[in-house]
Write a protein that holds these residues in place. Structure first.
Motif, PDB file in Angstrom:
ATOM      1  N   ASN A   1       0.789  -1.090  -0.013  1.00  0.00           N
ATOM      2  CA  ASN A   1      -0.042  -0.080   0.067  1.00  0.00           C
ATOM      3  C   ASN A   1       0.867   1.260  -0.011  1.00  0.00           C
ATOM      4  O   ASN A   1       0.520   2.311   0.564  1.00  0.00           O
ATOM      5  CB  ASN A   1      -0.914   0.040   1.159  1.00  0.00           C
ATOM      6  CG  ASN A   1      -1.928  -1.144   1.049  1.00  0.00           C
ATOM      7  OD1 ASN A   1      -2.496  -1.560   0.149  1.00  0.00           O
ATOM      8  ND2 ASN A   1      -2.169  -1.747   2.126  1.00  0.00           N
ATOM      9  N   TYR A   2       1.821   1.380  -0.829  1.00  0.00           N
ATOM     10  CA  TYR A   2       2.793   2.548  -0.828  1.00  0.00           C
ATOM     11  C   TYR A   2       2.020   3.382  -1.627  1.00  0.00           C
ATOM     12  O   TYR A   2       1.478   3.306  -2.719  1.00  0.00           O
ATOM     13  CB  TYR A   2       4.016   2.070  -1.525  1.00  0.00           C
ATOM     14  CG  TYR A   2       4.969   3.317  -1.819  1.00  0.00           C
ATOM     15  CD1 TYR A   2       5.698   3.878  -0.628  1.00  0.00           C
ATOM     16  CD2 TYR A   2       5.157   3.782  -2.877  1.00  0.00           C
ATOM     17  CE1 TYR A   2       6.529   4.869  -0.999  1.00  0.00           C
ATOM     18  CE2 TYR A   2       5.996   4.646  -3.304  1.00  0.00           C
ATOM     19  CZ  TYR A   2       6.735   5.277  -2.043  1.00  0.00           C
ATOM     20  OH  TYR A   2       7.528   6.357  -2.390  1.00  0.00           O
ATOM     21  N   ASP A   3       2.071   4.799  -1.206  1.00  0.00           N
ATOM     22  CA  ASP A   3       1.539   5.825  -1.905  1.00  0.00           C
ATOM     23  C   ASP A   3       2.538   6.276  -3.161  1.00  0.00           C
ATOM     24  O   ASP A   3       3.445   6.880  -3.009  1.00  0.00           O
ATOM     25  CB  ASP A   3       1.549   7.152  -1.021  1.00  0.00           C
ATOM     26  CG  ASP A   3       1.070   8.376  -1.877  1.00  0.00           C
ATOM     27  OD1 ASP A   3       0.544   8.348  -2.894  1.00  0.00           O
ATOM     28  OD2 ASP A   3       0.821   9.403  -0.852  1.00  0.00           O
ATOM     29  N   VAL A   4       2.125   5.795  -4.359  1.00  0.00           N
ATOM     30  CA  VAL A   4       2.775   5.829  -5.451  1.00  0.00           C
ATOM     31  C   VAL A   4       3.232   7.428  -5.973  1.00  0.00           C
ATOM     32  O   VAL A   4       4.174   7.607  -6.549  1.00  0.00           O
ATOM     33  CB  VAL A   4       2.160   5.198  -6.681  1.00  0.00           C
ATOM     34  CG1 VAL A   4       2.882   5.368  -7.904  1.00  0.00           C
ATOM     35  CG2 VAL A   4       1.738   3.756  -6.411  1.00  0.00           C
ATOM     36  N   SER A   5       2.261   8.390  -5.527  1.00  0.00           N
ATOM     37  CA  SER A   5       2.678   9.848  -5.836  1.00  0.00           C
ATOM     38  C   SER A   5       3.871  10.332  -5.318  1.00  0.00           C
ATOM     39  O   SER A   5       4.639  11.070  -5.554  1.00  0.00           O
ATOM     40  CB  SER A   5       1.282  10.611  -5.309  1.00  0.00           C
ATOM     41  OG  SER A   5       1.410  10.622  -3.938  1.00  0.00           O
ATOM     42  N   LYS A   6       4.314   9.693  -3.955  1.00  0.00           N
ATOM     43  CA  LYS A   6       5.742   9.852  -3.177  1.00  0.00           C
ATOM     44  C   LYS A   6       6.665   9.768  -4.452  1.00  0.00           C
ATOM     45  O   LYS A   6       7.809  10.695  -4.259  1.00  0.00           O
ATOM     46  CB  LYS A   6       5.838   8.913  -2.266  1.00  0.00           C
ATOM     47  CG  LYS A   6       4.888   9.168  -1.002  1.00  0.00           C
ATOM     48  CD  LYS A   6       5.333   8.485  -0.026  1.00  0.00           C
ATOM     49  CE  LYS A   6       4.495   8.906   1.469  1.00  0.00           C
ATOM     50  NZ  LYS A   6       4.731   7.973   2.637  1.00  0.00           N
TER      51      LYS A   6
ATOM     52  N   VAL B   1      -3.517  10.212 -11.752  1.00  0.00           N
ATOM     53  CA  VAL B   1      -4.119  11.243 -12.828  1.00  0.00           C
ATOM     54  C   VAL B   1      -4.844  12.361 -12.196  1.00  0.00           C
ATOM     55  O   VAL B   1      -4.615  13.611 -12.514  1.00  0.00           O
ATOM     56  CB  VAL B   1      -5.148  10.357 -13.615  1.00  0.00           C
ATOM     57  CG1 VAL B   1      -5.972  11.269 -14.440  1.00  0.00           C
ATOM     58  CG2 VAL B   1      -4.297   9.609 -14.692  1.00  0.00           C
ATOM     59  N   LYS B   2      -5.634  12.132 -11.022  1.00  0.00           N
ATOM     60  CA  LYS B   2      -6.318  13.167 -10.463  1.00  0.00           C
ATOM     61  C   LYS B   2      -5.343  13.956  -9.642  1.00  0.00           C
ATOM     62  O   LYS B   2      -5.584  15.424  -9.500  1.00  0.00           O
ATOM     63  CB  LYS B   2      -7.624  12.442  -9.198  1.00  0.00           C
ATOM     64  CG  LYS B   2      -8.196  12.158  -9.814  1.00  0.00           C
ATOM     65  CD  LYS B   2      -9.455  11.421  -8.608  1.00  0.00           C
ATOM     66  CE  LYS B   2     -10.733  10.746  -9.257  1.00  0.00           C
ATOM     67  NZ  LYS B   2     -11.347  10.123  -8.646  1.00  0.00           N
ATOM     68  N   LYS B   3      -4.136  13.750  -8.946  1.00  0.00           N
ATOM     69  CA  LYS B   3      -3.238  14.417  -8.294  1.00  0.00           C
ATOM     70  C   LYS B   3      -2.225  15.121  -9.098  1.00  0.00           C
ATOM     71  O   LYS B   3      -1.998  16.346  -8.595  1.00  0.00           O
ATOM     72  CB  LYS B   3      -2.436  13.383  -7.347  1.00  0.00           C
ATOM     73  CG  LYS B   3      -1.544  14.131  -6.252  1.00  0.00           C
ATOM     74  CD  LYS B   3      -0.939  13.370  -5.197  1.00  0.00           C
ATOM     75  CE  LYS B   3      -0.285  14.167  -4.152  1.00  0.00           C
ATOM     76  NZ  LYS B   3      -0.034  13.536  -3.154  1.00  0.00           N
ATOM     77  N   PHE B   4      -2.148  14.713 -10.330  1.00  0.00           N
ATOM     78  CA  PHE B   4      -0.905  15.322 -11.253  1.00  0.00           C
ATOM     79  C   PHE B   4      -1.597  15.425 -12.586  1.00  0.00           C
ATOM     80  O   PHE B   4      -1.319  15.028 -13.715  1.00  0.00           O
ATOM     81  CB  PHE B   4       0.104  14.255 -11.549  1.00  0.00           C
ATOM     82  CG  PHE B   4       0.938  14.055  -9.907  1.00  0.00           C
ATOM     83  CD1 PHE B   4       1.627  15.167  -9.363  1.00  0.00           C
ATOM     84  CD2 PHE B   4       0.697  12.849  -9.545  1.00  0.00           C
ATOM     85  CE1 PHE B   4       2.505  14.765  -8.344  1.00  0.00           C
ATOM     86  CE2 PHE B   4       1.314  12.541  -8.405  1.00  0.00           C
ATOM     87  CZ  PHE B   4       2.266  13.630  -7.635  1.00  0.00           C
ATOM     88  N   PRO B   5      -2.746  16.513 -12.664  1.00  0.00           N
ATOM     89  CA  PRO B   5      -3.350  16.514 -13.812  1.00  0.00           C
ATOM     90  C   PRO B   5      -2.595  17.067 -15.159  1.00  0.00           C
ATOM     91  O   PRO B   5      -2.855  16.950 -16.177  1.00  0.00           O
ATOM     92  CB  PRO B   5      -4.623  17.511 -13.434  1.00  0.00           C
ATOM     93  CG  PRO B   5      -3.982  18.130 -12.309  1.00  0.00           C
ATOM     94  CD  PRO B   5      -3.101  17.336 -11.590  1.00  0.00           C
ATOM     95  N   ASN B   6      -1.421  17.890 -14.930  1.00  0.00           N
ATOM     96  CA  ASN B   6      -0.704  18.425 -15.704  1.00  0.00           C
ATOM     97  C   ASN B   6       0.594  17.381 -16.314  1.00  0.00           C
ATOM     98  O   ASN B   6       1.116  17.750 -17.218  1.00  0.00           O
ATOM     99  CB  ASN B   6       0.015  19.536 -15.203  1.00  0.00           C
ATOM    100  CG  ASN B   6      -0.979  20.689 -14.866  1.00  0.00           C
ATOM    101  OD1 ASN B   6      -1.975  20.700 -15.522  1.00  0.00           O
ATOM    102  ND2 ASN B   6      -0.901  21.534 -13.793  1.00  0.00           N
ATOM    103  N   LEU B   7       0.424  16.249 -15.630  1.00  0.00           N
ATOM    104  CA  LEU B   7       1.472  15.238 -16.230  1.00  0.00           C
ATOM    105  C   LEU B   7       0.819  14.269 -17.145  1.00  0.00           C
ATOM    106  O   LEU B   7      -0.219  13.803 -17.167  1.00  0.00           O
ATOM    107  CB  LEU B   7       2.147  14.413 -14.841  1.00  0.00           C
ATOM    108  CG  LEU B   7       3.104  15.026 -14.046  1.00  0.00           C
ATOM    109  CD1 LEU B   7       3.654  14.285 -12.949  1.00  0.00           C
ATOM    110  CD2 LEU B   7       4.052  15.771 -14.902  1.00  0.00           C
TER     111      LEU B   7
END
Length: 192
Positions: free
Chosen positions: A52-57, A165-171
């Motif tokens: 359950n690692y937070d991939v956004s990190k 996708v939600k956290k990084f809409p510009n990527l």
């Protein structure tokens, strides 16, 4: 297209930890970065197994190290550089190109960043926050990043992809599956 697979990055690479300087040196010639992240959340930023690692990190971590890399290059000559450009009335964008010549930064990229930021036209008046913002935006403009969200076919892969996708809409975030690709290649080879 030439692809270069570079060694992994560890926290503190911009300060020379791990293979930091070697890793960052390998990135100098890149036009675009493809950052492969484990969308399953089963490995952490150091590649160690976890759950359950937070991939956004992973994205935030690499972004931060790359921003520090550009910032450190810029700060080495900032005071003398900016003073000289203003005293001698040298084009700021051309002076920055010279400083970042080894990173394939061009004048148009610098001008675009300056226009978008709308800072004081005299760079000597920029504060530390503005300098960091400038170098961060210049890095993003000169070396854009694509995220390859690998292991999308795992139990948590799709869910983590949607969070990214939600956290990084510009990527640009591309769902991928190395296992599926391997299976398709094997199937194609079997038919041949």
């Amino acid at each position: 297209i030439d692809l270069l697979d570079v060694a992994g990055l560890v926290p503190g690479a911009s300060e020379g930890k791990g293979l930091g300087n070697q890793f960052l040196d390998d990135l100098r010639e890149a036009d675009v970065f493809i950052h492969i992240v484990d969308a399953s959340g089963t490995t952490d930023e150091e590649g160690k197994e976890t759950e359950n690692y937070d991939v956004s990190k992973d994205i935030l971590f690499l972004d931060d190290e790359l921003d520090k890399w550009y910032h450190n290059i810029f700060l080495k000559v900032w005071k003398s550089f900016v003073r000289k450009s203003e005293i001698e009335d040298v084009n700021f964008a051309k002076a920055v190109v010279k400083q970042f010549s080894g990173l394939k930064v061009d004048e148009e990229q610098i001008k675009k960043v300056i226009r978008n930021l709308n800072f004081n036209p005299r760079p000597s008046q920029w504060n530390e926050t503005e300098i960091k913002k400038f170098t961060s935006e210049l890095r993003k403009e000169s070396k854009p990043m694509i995220i390859a969200a690998n292991k999308i076919d795992t139990a948590k892969g799709k869910e983590n992809y949607e969070k990214l996708v939600k956290k990084f809409p510009n990527l640009i975030i591309i769902p991928c599956s190395a296992d599926s690709e391997l299976a398709l290649r094997e199937a194609a080879r079997q038919r041949a």
